[in-house]
Design an enzyme around this catalytic site. Sequence first.
Site, PDB file in Angstrom:
ATOM      1  CB  CYS A  61      29.104   5.143  33.969  1.00 20.85           C
ATOM      2  SG  CYS A  61      27.923   5.728  35.154  1.00 20.85           S
ATOM      3  CB  CYS A 104      30.657   7.849  35.837  1.00 19.97           C
ATOM      4  SG  CYS A 104      28.948   7.582  35.715  1.00 19.97           S
TER       5      CYS A 104
END
Length: 395
Positions: free
Chosen positions: A100, A200
Amino acid sequence: MKRVIVGLSGGVDSSVAAYLLKEQGYEVIGLFMKNWHDDSVTISDECPWLDDSNDAMLVADKLGIPFQTIDLSEQYKERIVDYMFDEYQKGRTPNPDVLCNREIKFDVFMKIALDLGADYVATGHYCRKGTIEKDGETVYQLLAGVDTNKDQSYFLCQLSQDQLSKALFPIGELTKPQVRDIATKLDLVTADKKDSQGLCFIGKVRLPEFLQQKLKPKAGVIVEVSAENNAYNSKAPIFTTKEEELQYLTKKINYSVEDGTIVGKHQGAHYFTKGQRKGLAVGGTVEPLFVIDTDVEDNVIYTGQGKQHPGLFKKALFVTNDELHWVREDLELNVNETLHVKARIRYRQALENATLYRVENGLYVEFENPQSAITEGQFVAWYLDDELVGSGVIS
């Protein structure tokens, strides 16, 4: 005034990061990223993105900075979610947080920020950035956060020099209690907010349900392998080269159902990961069972009793050339070169002494002490003192 775009997540860390930058005289803009969201797999009240974007907006309002929300769900699904499905299907265990940062925050998000005229992108990570001059060039360093308990440098282990050059980490010099203290004094809505957990920007996800969207359940057996198994007691051969020894140390044990006793059933080997203890639903053993290996081809989970089971431990791991990344490109090893480092194979693991060995097709990391549950698909990161210099995907 340099313009900084802060990824405001609706948490306390990014809120304080925005405040500190404003205090330092930057022109600060807050941007909230809406990422892929699927109510059927999110534990909804844990981390709903709407509440987070509201909190981020209230913080921006309080700090008097412009704010907007951008929708990155398409890119997130493509680069993170699909990658996760693909890795789990192969029997590997990905780390979405590292991805991420590499793919979303410091790539897609950074490009949007730069298009908006930003000089820098800032996040609420507990890590620091250093700069040194080397051969007339500026080299950027990724340093551990001052708060050793919260240090998040590991999650940024895939960043490049280019990404680091445009990144700012305003809270890296602070501890979590200091950050909360600043937020409390400013009366920010996020001051006492719990740290978000799970994926995330998606929040807590029930992993089996999440994976079941793509990876269909498939009944299989759970096999318990005894700690006395011959595979753990075989005498090491005599090696003529260090590389031969490293190949031996990283070799995977190929288990078969005959190596143990069938003790239960499962709904898909691809839902499990090495070192996992929860979710096996097998009772009646003296010590709890841990997953020591998964075979997604034959759909079998191999387990062993207790966290000291020899099937969990290995002294070395391998990273292929195409999965190898140097944050400090100037320190990259050439073939046959070695380097003594500190390394970790998961977030929050204490740093361990290790040696890197560069070979033709990749890099070996040999630890001083055997490591538990070295897992394919996860990231290994290595440090010199408190500087993260490189990383790679465990193969």
